[in-house]
Design a protein around this motif. Structure first.
Motif, PDB file in Angstrom:
ATOM      1  N   LYS A   9       6.080  -2.147   8.971  1.00  0.00           N
ATOM      2  CA  LYS A   9       6.165  -3.798   8.439  1.00  0.00           C
ATOM      3  C   LYS A   9       5.112  -4.175   7.765  1.00  0.00           C
ATOM      4  N   TYR A  10       3.366  -3.448   8.294  1.00  0.00           N
ATOM      5  CA  TYR A  10       1.897  -3.356   8.140  1.00  0.00           C
ATOM      6  C   TYR A  10       2.053  -2.164   7.107  1.00  0.00           C
ATOM      7  N   GLY A  11       0.378  -3.348   6.274  1.00  0.00           N
ATOM      8  CA  GLY A  11      -0.006  -2.373   6.403  1.00  0.00           C
ATOM      9  C   GLY A  11      -1.104  -2.629   5.438  1.00  0.00           C
ATOM     10  N   LEU A  27      -2.532  -3.507  -6.262  1.00  0.00           N
ATOM     11  CA  LEU A  27      -3.378  -3.866  -4.781  1.00  0.00           C
ATOM     12  C   LEU A  27      -5.139  -3.301  -5.324  1.00  0.00           C
ATOM     13  N   GLU A  28      -5.545  -4.276  -3.889  1.00  0.00           N
ATOM     14  CA  GLU A  28      -6.765  -3.496  -4.156  1.00  0.00           C
ATOM     15  C   GLU A  28      -6.877  -2.541  -2.759  1.00  0.00           C
ATOM     16  N   ILE A  29      -7.546  -2.069  -2.494  1.00  0.00           N
ATOM     17  CA  ILE A  29      -8.667  -0.744  -1.326  1.00  0.00           C
ATOM     18  C   ILE A  29      -8.780  -2.000  -0.490  1.00  0.00           C
ATOM     19  N   GLY A  30      -8.423  -2.036   0.538  1.00  0.00           N
ATOM     20  CA  GLY A  30      -9.006  -2.993   2.035  1.00  0.00           C
ATOM     21  C   GLY A  30      -7.357  -3.635   1.774  1.00  0.00           C
ATOM     22  N   ILE A  62      -0.962   3.602   1.434  1.00  0.00           N
ATOM     23  CA  ILE A  62      -0.526   2.228   2.514  1.00  0.00           C
ATOM     24  C   ILE A  62      -0.712   3.082   3.300  1.00  0.00           C
ATOM     25  N   HIS A  63      -2.335   3.089   4.653  1.00  0.00           N
ATOM     26  CA  HIS A  63      -1.527   2.873   5.632  1.00  0.00           C
ATOM     27  C   HIS A  63      -1.077   2.101   6.781  1.00  0.00           C
ATOM     28  N   VAL A  78       5.541 -11.181  10.912  1.00  0.00           N
ATOM     29  CA  VAL A  78       4.176 -10.374  11.210  1.00  0.00           C
ATOM     30  C   VAL A  78       2.949 -10.539  11.449  1.00  0.00           C
ATOM     31  N   ILE A  79       2.637  -9.874  13.315  1.00  0.00           N
ATOM     32  CA  ILE A  79       1.837 -10.676  13.583  1.00  0.00           C
ATOM     33  C   ILE A  79       0.678  -8.735  13.424  1.00  0.00           C
ATOM     34  N   PRO A  80      -0.519  -8.833  12.895  1.00  0.00           N
ATOM     35  CA  PRO A  80      -0.799  -6.908  13.782  1.00  0.00           C
ATOM     36  C   PRO A  80      -1.741  -7.018  15.244  1.00  0.00           C
TER      37      PRO A  80
END
Length: 162
Positions: A9-11, A27-30, A62-63, A78-80
């Motif tokens: 769900k999150y990356g 998308l940009e890095i980070g 995506i990581h 979605v909460i990191p």
């Protein structure tokens, strides 16, 4: 066929991606993303900095990060699960990076070098926190040092901007 993701769900983007395909999300890095669906090496979702724009992007860019999912389904959030200090220093470094580049372009050498030194310290301290090798006392002390340095840096940034 696109399928709704259950746990993916999150990356965070590990490469820049220009969205060079139909419905591509730039998308940009980070940059952090929330993932809604997946299909054959692609994700569909949105950047957390602009939730209104949805698109597709390569899953290999995506990581994945651990997260908690509240209200699963249409209105889920979605909460990191990152440490709040690590998350804050990451956001601060991203913000300061733009200011640092501006100082370079404007040839503000002293301010540029001062900000570079502070950013390098924060990066190193962030790395130490993420490594997970510190004792509880060392972690608490390092987090206080990080918070103080971020506060100092924000005051410095305010002076630099004026």
């Amino acid at each position: 066929m696109w399928t709704t993701t259950k746990t993916t769900k999150y990356g965070v983007a590990v490469y820049n991606w220009r969205g060079e395909t139909r419905y591509g999300l730039i998308l940009e890095i980070g940059e952090t993303v929330q993932i809604l669906e997946e299909c054959a090496g692609w994700y569909r979702g949105f950047s957390t900095k602009n939730r209104a724009v949805k698109g597709i992007f390569p899953s290999s860019y995506i990581h994945l990060k651990p997260c908690k999912i509240d209200n699963e389904g249409l209105f889920e959030s979605v909460i990191p699960l990152e440490d709040p200090v690590v998350r804050e220093v990451t956001l601060v470094l991203r913000e300061w990076g733009g200011i640092w580049k501006r100082l370079y372009v404007e040839r503000e050498t002293y301010k540029f070098n001062t900000l570079r030194k502070v950013m390098r310290e924060l990066l190193e301290w962030r790395r130490q926190l993420l490594a997970g090798t510190l004792t509880t006392d060392q972690t608490r002390e390092l987090k206080l040092r990080i918070i103080n340095k971020v506060d100092w840096g924000n005051r410095y940034i305010t002076q630099v901007a004026n």
